[in-house]
Structures are given as structure tokens and as C-alpha cells.
Design a protein around this motif. Structure first.
Motif, PDB file in Angstrom:
ATOM      1  N   LEU A  91       0.812  -1.079   0.023  1.00 46.89           N
ATOM      2  CA  LEU A  91       0.032  -0.033   0.213  1.00 46.89           C
ATOM      3  C   LEU A  91       0.943   1.233  -0.122  1.00 46.89           C
ATOM      4  CD1 LEU A  91      -3.027   0.721  -0.153  1.00 46.89           C
ATOM      5  CD2 LEU A  91      -2.790   0.995   2.506  1.00 46.89           C
ATOM      6  N   ALA A  92       1.149   1.849  -1.191  1.00 47.92           N
ATOM      7  CA  ALA A  92       1.922   2.878  -1.342  1.00 47.92           C
ATOM      8  C   ALA A  92       1.500   4.160  -0.943  1.00 47.92           C
ATOM      9  CB  ALA A  92       2.625   2.815  -2.741  1.00 47.92           C
ATOM     10  N   HIS A  93       0.233   4.296  -1.190  1.00 45.68           N
ATOM     11  CA  HIS A  93      -0.658   5.596  -0.703  1.00 45.68           C
ATOM     12  C   HIS A  93      -2.017   5.239  -0.614  1.00 45.68           C
ATOM     13  CE1 HIS A  93      -0.973   9.927  -0.371  1.00 45.68           C
ATOM     14  NE2 HIS A  93      -1.924   9.857  -1.263  1.00 45.68           N
ATOM     15  N   HIS A  94      -2.904   5.942   0.450  1.00 43.40           N
ATOM     16  CA  HIS A  94      -4.150   5.922   0.274  1.00 43.40           C
ATOM     17  C   HIS A  94      -4.815   7.299   0.458  1.00 43.40           C
ATOM     18  CE1 HIS A  94      -3.187   5.603   4.592  1.00 43.40           C
ATOM     19  NE2 HIS A  94      -4.408   6.034   4.842  1.00 43.40           N
ATOM     20  N   TRP A  95      -5.881   7.553   0.124  1.00 40.31           N
ATOM     21  CA  TRP A  95      -6.567   8.548   0.297  1.00 40.31           C
ATOM     22  C   TRP A  95      -8.128   8.372   0.998  1.00 40.31           C
ATOM     23  CZ3 TRP A  95      -5.936  13.714   0.880  1.00 40.31           C
ATOM     24  CH2 TRP A  95      -7.138  14.666   0.779  1.00 40.31           C
ATOM     25  N   PHE A  96      -8.542   8.590   1.945  1.00 39.95           N
ATOM     26  CA  PHE A  96      -9.740   8.164   2.326  1.00 39.95           C
ATOM     27  C   PHE A  96     -10.434   9.605   3.196  1.00 39.95           C
ATOM     28  CE2 PHE A  96     -12.650   4.927   4.875  1.00 39.95           C
ATOM     29  CZ  PHE A  96     -13.656   5.327   4.313  1.00 39.95           C
ATOM     30  N   HIS A  97     -11.109  10.494   2.295  1.00 43.58           N
ATOM     31  CA  HIS A  97     -11.721  11.389   2.946  1.00 43.58           C
ATOM     32  C   HIS A  97     -12.859  11.971   2.376  1.00 43.58           C
ATOM     33  CE1 HIS A  97     -11.310  15.553   4.673  1.00 43.58           C
ATOM     34  NE2 HIS A  97     -11.521  16.150   3.503  1.00 43.58           N
ATOM     35  N   HIS A 107       3.636  -3.679  -6.082  1.00 42.18           N
ATOM     36  CA  HIS A 107       4.262  -4.657  -5.621  1.00 42.18           C
ATOM     37  C   HIS A 107       5.381  -5.156  -6.730  1.00 42.18           C
ATOM     38  CE1 HIS A 107       4.533  -8.934  -3.877  1.00 42.18           C
ATOM     39  NE2 HIS A 107       4.138  -9.414  -5.330  1.00 42.18           N
ATOM     40  N   GLU A 108       6.369  -5.732  -6.246  1.00 42.40           N
ATOM     41  CA  GLU A 108       7.346  -6.429  -6.994  1.00 42.40           C
ATOM     42  C   GLU A 108       7.544  -7.748  -6.685  1.00 42.40           C
ATOM     43  OE1 GLU A 108      11.194  -4.289  -6.466  1.00 42.40           O
ATOM     44  OE2 GLU A 108      10.424  -2.290  -7.525  1.00 42.40           O
ATOM     45  N   ARG A 109       7.921  -8.689  -7.672  1.00 44.34           N
ATOM     46  CA  ARG A 109       8.058 -10.034  -7.469  1.00 44.34           C
ATOM     47  C   ARG A 109       9.424 -10.237  -6.828  1.00 44.34           C
ATOM     48  NH1 ARG A 109       6.581 -14.289 -10.834  1.00 44.34           N
ATOM     49  NH2 ARG A 109       8.914 -14.541 -11.096  1.00 44.34           N
ATOM     50  N   GLU A 118       1.156  -2.299 -10.382  1.00 45.90           N
ATOM     51  CA  GLU A 118       0.893  -0.965  -9.828  1.00 45.90           C
ATOM     52  C   GLU A 118      -0.560  -0.875  -9.873  1.00 45.90           C
ATOM     53  OE1 GLU A 118       2.334   3.614  -9.791  1.00 45.90           O
ATOM     54  OE2 GLU A 118       2.574   2.537 -11.546  1.00 45.90           O
ATOM     55  N   LEU A 119      -1.243  -0.786  -9.092  1.00 47.88           N
ATOM     56  CA  LEU A 119      -2.830  -0.785  -8.980  1.00 47.88           C
ATOM     57  C   LEU A 119      -3.327   0.413  -8.226  1.00 47.88           C
ATOM     58  CD1 LEU A 119      -5.424  -1.943  -9.803  1.00 47.88           C
ATOM     59  CD2 LEU A 119      -5.401  -3.411  -7.536  1.00 47.88           C
ATOM     60  N   GLU A 138      -6.978   1.305 -12.542  1.00 47.32           N
ATOM     61  CA  GLU A 138      -5.909   1.044 -13.411  1.00 47.32           C
ATOM     62  C   GLU A 138      -4.745   0.124 -13.047  1.00 47.32           C
ATOM     63  OE1 GLU A 138      -4.379   4.403 -16.322  1.00 47.32           O
ATOM     64  OE2 GLU A 138      -2.892   4.091 -14.967  1.00 47.32           O
ATOM     65  N   LEU A 139      -4.686  -0.869 -13.448  1.00 43.43           N
ATOM     66  CA  LEU A 139      -3.390  -2.011 -13.367  1.00 43.43           C
ATOM     67  C   LEU A 139      -2.240  -1.846 -14.280  1.00 43.43           C
ATOM     68  CD1 LEU A 139      -2.478  -4.268 -11.774  1.00 43.43           C
ATOM     69  CD2 LEU A 139      -3.712  -5.705 -13.242  1.00 43.43           C
TER      70      LEU A 139
END
Length: 165
Positions: A91-97, A107-109, A118-119, A138-139
Motif C-alpha cells: 500500500l504505497a498511498h491511500h486517500w480516504f476523505h 508490488h515487486e516479484r 501497480e494498481l 488502472e493496473l
């Protein structure tokens, strides 16, 4: 036997009582917080994705206990992305507002050849239901080529839903 060597009778009960009183006062003095559960999913021809987490309400809106599984099932998707399990480190970043909920996962293998995903989920709450979110994803998948072969790069887009309660 000197004073310091004598057993301390009765002090354990007094110390335990003081600790209990201190714990109650500390709990009373701390601000109340609330948490809820977060569930997100994608289910289309390209991918299946499920994520669960716990979030806190308020200014920090932190996310914890994050778990997700992504299954790339597009006919051109390499087997390396058939089942990818992720935790909070993805979880690189999140926004919940307000009425917005966004998640950015990377995620890297660990295996070779190198690969990454990257999702990004961008959702908004629906009209009357503040717990239901709908939007888009977007994946981006990348898998390095093997033995001079061509690398795999693909971007998928579609619909995503989340619920927070």
C-alpha cells in the motif's frame, strides 16, 4: 535479615490497585477513536482483486491489517501474475476523505525475472449510501524479458467497488 531482605507483604495488592486506577484514568483521558472495515473488489475479464483492511476515522485515517490478492486472468497475462498476495507493504498511498476513497498499490516479484504491478483504485461514495464506493481502477503489469526476450508491459482498466463501514 535486614529491612531490604524482608519479604514485601501486601505491596502487590496495593501496586495492582494503583495500576488499575492509572489505567482507568489514562483510558478516560485519551480521545475516543473509531475504526471500521474496508473491503474492495474488482471482478472482470482482466483481473480478480479482493482487499480487506481496518481503517481509523479522523484526520489520520490510517489503514492497518491490509491484505489483498490479485489474480491477473487476461488471456495475455503471464502466469507470474496468476496469483499475487500482498500485505500493507504494497500500500504505497491511500486517500480516504469525505466521499473519496483511493488506494495505490505497488508490488515487486521476489522471483526472477523481475516483475512489478501497480494498481490504482479511484472510488467515490454513492448518492445515499455513505458506505458504498464505486469507481475505476488502472493496473499496470511489467515482467522483464528472459534471455533477451521482449518484456511484457500491459495496462488494464475497469470498474472497482469498495465498502467501508
Amino acid at each position: 535479615m535486614g529491612f531490604a531482605d524482608q519479604p514485601r507483604r501486601g505491596y502487590a495488592a496495593v501496586d495492582a490497585g494503583r495500576c488499575a486506577v492509572a489505567a482507568v484514568l489514562l483510558a478516560w483521558a485519551m480521545p475516543a477513536g473509531a475504526s471500521g472495515s474496508l473491503d474492495c473488489s474488482i471482478d472482470d475479464k482482466a483481473i480478480a482483486f479482493d482487499a480487506q483492511a481496518v481503517f481509523s476515522h479522523g484526520l489520520a485515517a490510517s489503514i492497518s491489517n491490509f491484505r489483498a490478492e490479485l489474480n491477473a486472468r487476461g488471456k495475455d497475462a503471464p502466469p507470474a501474475f496468476a496469483k499475487v498476495e500482498m500485505d500493507g507493504t504494497a500500500l504505497a498511498h491511500h486517500w480516504f476523505h469525505g466521499n473519496e476513497l483511493r488506494l495505490h498499490l505497488y508490488h515487486e516479484r521476489a522471483e526472477t525475472p523481475f516483475g512489478s504491478l501497480e494498481l490504482v483504485l479511484r472510488t467515490r461514495s454513492r448518492d445515499k449510501d455513505e458506505t458504498a464506493f464505486a469507481g475505476h481502477y488502472e493496473l499496470k503489469l511489467f515482467l522483464a524479458g528472459v534471455d533477451g526476450g521482449k518484456a511484457f508491459e500491459r495496462t488494464y482498466r475497469g470498474r472497482a467497488t469498495c465498502s467501508a463501514g
